[in-house]
Design an enzyme around this catalytic site. Structure first.
Site, PDB file in Angstrom:
ATOM      1  N   ASN A 158       0.804  -1.234   0.000  1.00 58.68           N
ATOM      2  CA  ASN A 158       0.000   0.000   0.000  1.00 58.68           C
ATOM      3  C   ASN A 158       0.835   1.282   0.000  1.00 58.68           C
ATOM      4  O   ASN A 158       0.412   2.291  -0.538  1.00 58.68           O
ATOM      5  CB  ASN A 158      -1.051  -0.007   1.126  1.00 58.68           C
ATOM      6  CG  ASN A 158      -0.462  -0.134   2.506  1.00 58.68           C
ATOM      7  OD1 ASN A 158       0.705  -0.506   2.656  1.00 58.68           O
ATOM      8  ND2 ASN A 158      -1.251   0.149   3.511  1.00 58.68           N
ATOM      9  N   PRO A 182       9.885  -6.593  -0.968  1.00 58.22           N
ATOM     10  CA  PRO A 182       8.641  -5.843  -1.162  1.00 58.22           C
ATOM     11  C   PRO A 182       7.493  -6.806  -1.463  1.00 58.22           C
ATOM     12  O   PRO A 182       7.719  -7.989  -1.730  1.00 58.22           O
ATOM     13  CB  PRO A 182       8.953  -4.987  -2.396  1.00 58.22           C
ATOM     14  CG  PRO A 182       9.951  -5.788  -3.173  1.00 58.22           C
ATOM     15  CD  PRO A 182      10.759  -6.558  -2.158  1.00 58.22           C
ATOM     16  N   ALA A 183       6.265  -6.296  -1.441  1.00 59.18           N
ATOM     17  CA  ALA A 183       5.099  -7.102  -1.805  1.00 59.18           C
ATOM     18  C   ALA A 183       5.169  -7.473  -3.285  1.00 59.18           C
ATOM     19  O   ALA A 183       5.662  -6.703  -4.109  1.00 59.18           O
ATOM     20  CB  ALA A 183       3.826  -6.315  -1.516  1.00 59.18           C
ATOM     21  N   GLY A 235       2.728  -5.227   7.609  1.00 61.32           N
ATOM     22  CA  GLY A 235       1.713  -5.949   6.852  1.00 61.32           C
ATOM     23  C   GLY A 235       0.566  -6.338   7.761  1.00 61.32           C
ATOM     24  O   GLY A 235       0.329  -5.694   8.784  1.00 61.32           O
ATOM     25  N   GLU A 257       4.732  -3.823  12.392  1.00 60.58           N
ATOM     26  CA  GLU A 257       3.764  -2.756  12.095  1.00 60.58           C
ATOM     27  C   GLU A 257       2.586  -3.422  11.419  1.00 60.58           C
ATOM     28  O   GLU A 257       2.640  -3.744  10.233  1.00 60.58           O
ATOM     29  CB  GLU A 257       4.400  -1.701  11.182  1.00 60.58           C
ATOM     30  CG  GLU A 257       5.550  -0.941  11.806  1.00 60.58           C
ATOM     31  CD  GLU A 257       5.110   0.041  12.876  1.00 60.58           C
ATOM     32  OE1 GLU A 257       3.892   0.282  13.020  1.00 60.58           O
ATOM     33  OE2 GLU A 257       5.982   0.552  13.604  1.00 60.58           O
ATOM     34  N   CYS A 291      -3.214   1.457   6.863  1.00 60.15           N
ATOM     35  CA  CYS A 291      -3.406   0.919   8.216  1.00 60.15           C
ATOM     36  C   CYS A 291      -3.973   1.994   9.131  1.00 60.15           C
ATOM     37  O   CYS A 291      -4.604   1.695  10.131  1.00 60.15           O
ATOM     38  CB  CYS A 291      -2.071   0.409   8.752  1.00 60.15           C
ATOM     39  SG  CYS A 291      -0.782   1.649   8.651  1.00 60.15           S
ATOM     40  N   GLU A 388     -10.581  -4.581   9.040  1.00 56.94           N
ATOM     41  CA  GLU A 388     -10.082  -3.431   8.269  1.00 56.94           C
ATOM     42  C   GLU A 388     -10.848  -3.383   6.950  1.00 56.94           C
ATOM     43  O   GLU A 388     -10.878  -4.382   6.227  1.00 56.94           O
ATOM     44  CB  GLU A 388      -8.603  -3.640   7.926  1.00 56.94           C
ATOM     45  CG  GLU A 388      -7.633  -3.312   9.014  1.00 56.94           C
ATOM     46  CD  GLU A 388      -6.191  -3.409   8.495  1.00 56.94           C
ATOM     47  OE1 GLU A 388      -5.768  -4.506   8.098  1.00 56.94           O
ATOM     48  OE2 GLU A 388      -5.497  -2.386   8.508  1.00 56.94           O
ATOM     49  N   SER A 448       0.991  10.385  10.351  1.00 52.25           N
ATOM     50  CA  SER A 448       2.266   9.888   9.827  1.00 52.25           C
ATOM     51  C   SER A 448       3.257  11.036   9.704  1.00 52.25           C
ATOM     52  O   SER A 448       2.963  12.046   9.058  1.00 52.25           O
ATOM     53  CB  SER A 448       2.065   9.256   8.450  1.00 52.25           C
ATOM     54  OG  SER A 448       1.109   8.234   8.536  1.00 52.25           O
ATOM     55  N   GLU A 465       8.530   2.970  14.558  1.00 54.22           N
ATOM     56  CA  GLU A 465       9.365   3.379  13.427  1.00 54.22           C
ATOM     57  C   GLU A 465       9.322   4.904  13.334  1.00 54.22           C
ATOM     58  O   GLU A 465       8.271   5.514  13.528  1.00 54.22           O
ATOM     59  CB  GLU A 465       8.858   2.749  12.127  1.00 54.22           C
ATOM     60  CG  GLU A 465       9.078   1.242  12.102  1.00 54.22           C
ATOM     61  CD  GLU A 465       8.782   0.600  10.748  1.00 54.22           C
ATOM     62  OE1 GLU A 465       7.800   0.992  10.099  1.00 54.22           O
ATOM     63  OE2 GLU A 465       9.539  -0.307  10.353  1.00 54.22           O
TER      64      GLU A 465
END
Ligand code: NAP
Length: 484
Positions: A158, A182-183, A235, A257, A291, A388, A448, A465
């Site tokens: 995302n 990475p995804a 994730g 996270e 998220c 979610e 963020s 983080e």
């Protein structure tokens, strides 16, 4: 560059020990544009032996990473920060093509991603320790920090670049070599990012990249090998729990996270325009695929009608389309499964009595679009209160008083972020302190920030983080007792 040139310019192989290489058996997989469903290109599909080779390269490079001076580590990050800004147009287009978010949001993510490098470039110079006389005398207590060692870093689709720099920034600042995965749906931004880090002067093997379709088969042997000392994952909570079990095998340091289920609370003394604007950010940034997305929206009874109408007007004004098109504010969801999931959650809520004020369904045609949606009268037992949503759906539910809404907001296994809108200072402090979440947005729909500690409590994760504490996740504290 145009679309084809941007895709063409990205490395498509694995980065292992400073060299780009094919995966075992030259296997590849396709990367598609979620706005059209069409294939953009293919990238290397790593096998378990490729993953182990990457981790061995990181382990070999670890002494060289640890030997870099703080200034050298800082300079690499600053150089990478500059390169990200120099190439922001091409990188934003690349991100929009593979992930779908509108170009303006992709640019915003690259600015945010780069800022982690600038922040941790400073933190690399500020790693501290201590020196004390033991209370009984006779010895001195020296406390110093050392890099934790080789790291395995796993990121979601995302935020394809920022979730990488949020880990690589502190890892490099601390002197850790790493392997990043990475995804599978969005590998291109990460491949471009590690190429930049290589250009910025990171030693060969300082960062290695694995792209693959069978994450479990490739990552589990790496995690269990004992070669890594740290696992950092962003994730889903489901996968995070699985990885915690695997990490227990060799007692790895872990940062997790994970998912969220953010409450967004609007009291009747709030500035309504500010609250609607805040919700549009907290809900619609990244098409709701965040998220931090507002998932349960609690509005005090007396302002429900006015609030829902203003919100519906703002939602209707958003232009839906391919993220590359002028004026588009809402791009596609990541895939058909995401559209189906959002549709299921909306249908469930409506089936239990919720009312659709606007939107409410998928948009048919190419790509994976869902119309911006406002629901009211959402009952407590609707599935979207527990899961979610990860899509552009705002479910509103009324509340009568402060105690009730705090209890309902905390009634979730997640604890990442909550939002509160009120102009009553005492209430703001009371509610912010009572919310069982790692972060609270007070009259703000965005928390963020690379300079603040990001992270959750309960099943939303472990560790933080960013901020001044972000680098601690990549450092071990060593105490040396000195006899005098
Ligand atoms: P995901 O399915 O958990 O995947 C995340 C990453 O883990 C991907 O790289 C994925 O690879 C990999 N993965 C999946 N199964 C694995 C396994 N068995 N072993 C090792 N790696 C594995 O999550 P997602 O759908 O990509 O991302 C959405 C989730 O991330 C949401 O729950 C969201 O809330 C959360 N998130 C949290 C934060 C935060 O900071 N708290 C930030 C962003 C997102 P593949 O792509 O190959 O499956």
């Amino acid at each position: 560059m145009d679309e084809a040139a941007v895709i063409d310019a990205v490395p498509k192989q694995l980065l292992v020990g400073g060299s780009w290489a094919d995966a075992h058996g030259a296997a590849t997989f396709d990367v598609a544009d979620p706005a059209t469903g069409l294939v953009l290109c293919s990238v290397a599909d790593a096998a378990p032996e490729d993953g182990m080779a990457a981790l061995q390269a990181a382990a070999r490079c670890q002494p060289a990473m640890a030997a870099l001076t703080p200034r050298e580590r800082s300079d690499i990050l600053l150089k990478a920060f500059d390169l990200l800004h120099e190439r922001i147009d091409d990188l934003a287009l690349l991100m929009t093509l593979e992930m779908g978010k509108p170009l303006a949001e992709a640019r915003g993510e690259i600015t945010y991603a780069a800022e982690f490098f600038r922040h941790f470039a400073g933190e690399a110079l500020r790693i501290d320790g201590g020196y004390r006389t033991a209370p009984a005398g006779g010895s001195r207590l020296l406390v110093t920090k050392q890099p934790v060692g080789p790291c395995i870093l796993i990121t979601p689709w995302n935020f394809p670049m920022a979730m990488g720099t949020r880990k690589l920034g502190p890892a490099i600042a601390a002197g850790c070599a790493s392997v990043i995965k990475p995804a599978a749906q969005t590998p291109l931004s990460m491949l471009a990012l590690v190429e930049i880090l290589t250009e910025a002067g990171l030693p060969p093997g300082g960062v290695n990249v694995i792209t693959c379709t069978d994450a479990n088969a490739v990552m589990e042997p790496m995690i269990r090998s004992g070669l890594a000392r740290k696992l950092s994952f962003t994730g889903s909570t489901r996968v995070g729990k699985l990885l915690l079990e695997q990490a227990a095998d060799k007692v790895l340091r872990t940062s997790m996270e994970l998912g969220g289920n953010a409450p967004f609370i609007v009291f009747d003394d709030a500035d309504l325009d500010e609250a609607v604007a805040g919700l549009m950010v907290a809900k619609m940034r990244n098409m709701g695929e965040a998220c931090t997305a507002a998932n349960r929206i609690f509005v005090q009874e007396s302002i429900m009608t006015a609030f829902s109408q203003r919100l519906a007007d703002a939602m209707k004004a958003l232009k839906l389309g391919r993220g590359t098109d002028e004026g588009v504010a809402v791009g596609p969801l990541i895939d058909q499964a995401a559209v189906d999931k959002v549709g299921r959650l909306v249908d469930d809520a409506v089936g239990r009595g919720a009312a659709v004020v606007t939107g409410g369904s998928a948009v048919h045609g190419d790509g994976y679009f869902f119309s911006p949606t406002v629901l009211t009268e959402v009952p407590h037992d609707a599935d979207l209160n527990a899961e979610e949503i990860f899509g552009p759906v705002a479910p509103l539910t009324p509340f009568s008083d402060e105690t009730e809404v705090v209890t309902r907001a905390n009634a979730t296994r997640y604890g990442l972020v909550g939002y509160v809108f009120t102009n009553d200072l005492r209430r703001a402090v009371r509610v912010a302190e009572a919310l069982e979440f790692g972060m609270v947005g007070l009259n703000s729909g965005l928390v963020s920030n690379p300079y603040a500690p990001f992270g959750g409590v309960k099943e939303s994760g472990l560790g933080r983080e960013g901020g001044a504490v972000g680098i601690d996740e990549y450092l071990e504290t060593k105490y040396i007792g000195i006899a005098v």
